[in-house]
Design an enzyme around this catalytic site. Structure first.
Site, short mmCIF file in Angstrom:
data_model
loop_
_atom_site.label_atom_id
_atom_site.label_comp_id
_atom_site.label_asym_id
_atom_site.label_seq_id
_atom_site.Cartn_x
_atom_site.Cartn_y
_atom_site.Cartn_z
N PRO A 33 25.95 17.90 25.92
CA PRO A 33 26.81 17.49 27.04
C PRO A 33 28.27 17.88 26.87
CG PRO A 33 26.10 15.60 25.74
CD PRO A 33 25.29 16.76 25.29
N ASN A 34 28.85 18.27 27.96
CA ASN A 34 30.28 18.61 28.08
C ASN A 34 30.67 19.93 27.43
OD1 ASN A 34 31.07 16.19 29.52
ND2 ASN A 34 30.64 15.11 27.62
N ARG A 54 38.18 21.36 28.51
CA ARG A 54 38.27 20.06 27.86
C ARG A 54 39.08 20.16 26.55
NH1 ARG A 54 32.71 18.75 24.46
NH2 ARG A 54 33.69 16.74 24.22
N TYR A 61 39.07 21.72 20.84
CA TYR A 61 37.97 22.69 20.93
C TYR A 61 38.44 24.12 21.18
CZ TYR A 61 35.34 18.36 21.25
OH TYR A 61 34.82 17.13 20.98
N ASN A 108 24.15 22.46 19.10
CA ASN A 108 25.29 21.56 19.08
C ASN A 108 24.94 20.42 20.03
OD1 ASN A 108 27.64 20.13 19.25
ND2 ASN A 108 28.98 21.92 19.54
N ALA A 162 27.96 14.94 21.95
CA ALA A 162 28.05 13.48 21.75
C ALA A 162 26.71 12.87 21.33
CB ALA A 162 28.56 12.82 23.02
N GLU A 172 22.74 23.00 12.78
CA GLU A 172 23.60 22.18 13.66
C GLU A 172 25.02 22.74 13.59
OE1 GLU A 172 25.13 17.55 13.33
OE2 GLU A 172 24.87 18.79 11.57
N HIS A 189 29.09 22.11 14.89
CA HIS A 189 30.14 21.34 15.56
C HIS A 189 31.43 22.15 15.52
CE1 HIS A 189 27.63 17.93 16.15
NE2 HIS A 189 27.26 18.03 14.89
N ARG A 191 37.58 12.94 12.40
CA ARG A 191 37.97 12.44 13.72
C ARG A 191 37.70 10.93 13.78
NH1 ARG A 191 35.64 16.12 18.34
NH2 ARG A 191 37.10 14.83 19.52
C1 DQA Z 1 31.21 18.24 19.07
C2 DQA Z 1 31.71 16.96 18.39
C3 DQA Z 1 31.17 15.74 19.11
O1 DQA Z 1 31.64 14.57 18.47
C4 DQA Z 1 31.65 15.72 20.54
O2 DQA Z 1 31.09 14.62 21.24
C5 DQA Z 1 31.38 16.99 21.26
C6 DQA Z 1 31.54 18.26 20.55
C7 DQA Z 1 31.84 19.50 18.44
O3 DQA Z 1 31.31 20.58 18.67
O4 DQA Z 1 32.85 19.41 17.74
O5 DQA Z 1 31.12 17.01 22.46
O6 DQA Z 1 29.81 18.34 18.89
#
Ligand code: DQA
Length: 158
Positions: A9-10, A17, A22, A73, A76, A97, A99, A106
Site C-alpha cells: 500500500p501507498n 509521498r 522515500y 515490499n 505498512a 523483502e 524497504h 524510524r
Molecule cells: C516501507 C516502510 C513501511 O514502514 C512503510 O509503511 C511503507 C514503506 C519502506 O519501503 O520503507 O509504506 O515499507
C-alpha cells in the site's frame, strides 16, 4: 527464470509521498530500471502493486508454480500482516523483502516486522537502489540453487 515484484500500500504514491523519507523516484521509474536489469540478465519479471492485503495474499499464492522468486515490499503491512507472512511461508519460494527507508531507525511501530522471519533476506534503508540490490541478490540465490541442484544430480546415488 521468473521474478515477481510485489508492492504494498501507498507505494503507488512514491515520488509524491514523504519525499524526505522515500525520495523523488516514482514506482514506474523503479520498475523501469528493474525491467532493464532483468532483460540484461535474461530474466522474466512481473510487477504488481496493491493497497489491499487480500490482493497481496492472492498474488503471493499465484507465484506458487509460476515464479522462481519474489521481491516484496509489503509497506505498512510489514508491521501487521500475519496473512501475508503465512502466504510467503506457504509458497516457500526464495523471497527478498525490500524497504526503501531504514525501518529500524524510524517510529517504534515500524520495528515490529511480521514478514522478515519468513523471507530469505532483507534489503533495508538503501532508498530505491534497494530494489536493484534485491535483484542482484535474487540472481545470486538462483545461481546457488541451480548449482546445488546440479551437484545433487551428479552425486553418486546411495
Ligand atoms: C516501507 C516502510 C513501511 O514502514 C512503510 O509503511 C511503507 C514503506 C519502506 O519501503 O520503507 O509504506 O515499507
Amino acid at each position: 527464470m521468473k521474478i515477481v515484484v510485489i508492492q504494498g500500500p501507498n507505494l503507488n504514491m512514491l515520488g509524491v509521498r514523504e519525499q524526505h523519507v522515500y525520495g523523488p523516484m516514482k514506482l514506474e521509474q523503479i520498475h523501469g530500471q528493474m525491467k532493464d536489469f532483468a532483460e540484461q540478465n535474461g530474466v522474466e519479471i512481473e510487477f504488481f502493486q496493491s493497497n489491499l492485503e487480500g490482493e497481496i495474499v492472492d498474488k503471493v499464492q499465484e507465484c506458487y508454480g509460476d515464479a522462481n522468486g519474489i521481491i516484496i515490499n509489503p509497506a505498512a503491512y510489514t508491521h501487521t500482516s500475519i496473512a501475508i507472512r503465512d502466504a510467503i511461508s506457504a509458497v516457500s519460494l526464495p523471497t527478498i523483502e525490500v524497504h526503501i527507508s531504514n525501518i529500524h531507525r524510524r517510529e517504534e511501530f515500524r520495528k515490529t516486522n511480521m514478514i522478515a522471519p519468513v523471507c530469505s533476506s532483507s534489503v533495508v534503508g538503501f532508498g530505491p537502489f534497494g530494489y536493484h540490490l534485491a535483484m542482484i541478490g535474487m540472481l545470486q540465490m538462483m545461481n546457488e540453487i541451480k548449482a546445488a541442484e546440479e551437484a545433487q544430480k551428479q552425486a553418486p546415488q546411495a
